[in-house]
Scaffold this motif. Sequence first.
Motif, PDB file in Angstrom:
ATOM      1  N   THR A  99       0.830  -1.206   0.000  1.00 39.28           N
ATOM      2  CA  THR A  99       0.000   0.000   0.000  1.00 39.28           C
ATOM      3  C   THR A  99       0.864   1.254   0.000  1.00 39.28           C
ATOM      4  O   THR A  99       0.598   2.209  -0.736  1.00 39.28           O
ATOM      5  CB  THR A  99      -0.926   0.005   1.226  1.00 39.28           C
ATOM      6  N   ILE A 134       2.438   1.720  -3.466  1.00 40.73           N
ATOM      7  CA  ILE A 134       1.438   2.144  -4.448  1.00 40.73           C
ATOM      8  C   ILE A 134       1.142   3.629  -4.284  1.00 40.73           C
ATOM      9  O   ILE A 134       1.086   4.377  -5.260  1.00 40.73           O
ATOM     10  CB  ILE A 134       0.150   1.301  -4.332  1.00 40.73           C
ATOM     11  N   THR A 136       2.842   6.232  -7.375  1.00 41.29           N
ATOM     12  CA  THR A 136       1.803   6.365  -8.402  1.00 41.29           C
ATOM     13  C   THR A 136       1.110   7.716  -8.225  1.00 41.29           C
ATOM     14  O   THR A 136       1.299   8.388  -7.210  1.00 41.29           O
ATOM     15  CB  THR A 136       0.755   5.236  -8.297  1.00 41.29           C
TER      16      THR A 136
END
Length: 162
Positions: free
Chosen positions: A54, A57, A61
Amino acid sequence: MPRKKHNFRKKLFTKNRLVILNEDTFEEIFSFKLNLMNVFVVLSLGGIFLILITTFIIAFTPLREFIPGYSSSELKKNALELAIKSDSLTTLIKKNEVYIKSIQKVLNGELEYSKFNKDSILAESEEIPETNMNASEEEMKLREEVDKIEKQSSGSKANKKK
């Protein structure tokens, strides 16, 4: 008290069997031999892995733009462009003010028209930043130390080649 610790430790390492059965036929699909310690370790590692995934990400991103405090790269780019434009406009305004003041001097008769030249006026308006290009004492000492080290290292390399 020691008895309870012993019982807890014993329960942690006691083997148990997890069996998955087909409810209609009671056929055993698969089974595992587990203890509580194995379950705890697997769940802990799974939680840590989930947190790491998590975090990566969100960090790498475009999702990070939705977190308060993070600004988008496009917003940073636009802010930089606007800062550069406003700086150039400020210098342009200063040049125009100097030019207008010079024209007013000509119109008021304070300056002869023959001496009036736009390039010379704009050259006068440019601010030349003062920079001290002389080396300080600390910098001179550092240069001497670096020269000594370079001479020593080049001398040792020459000796190794022989």
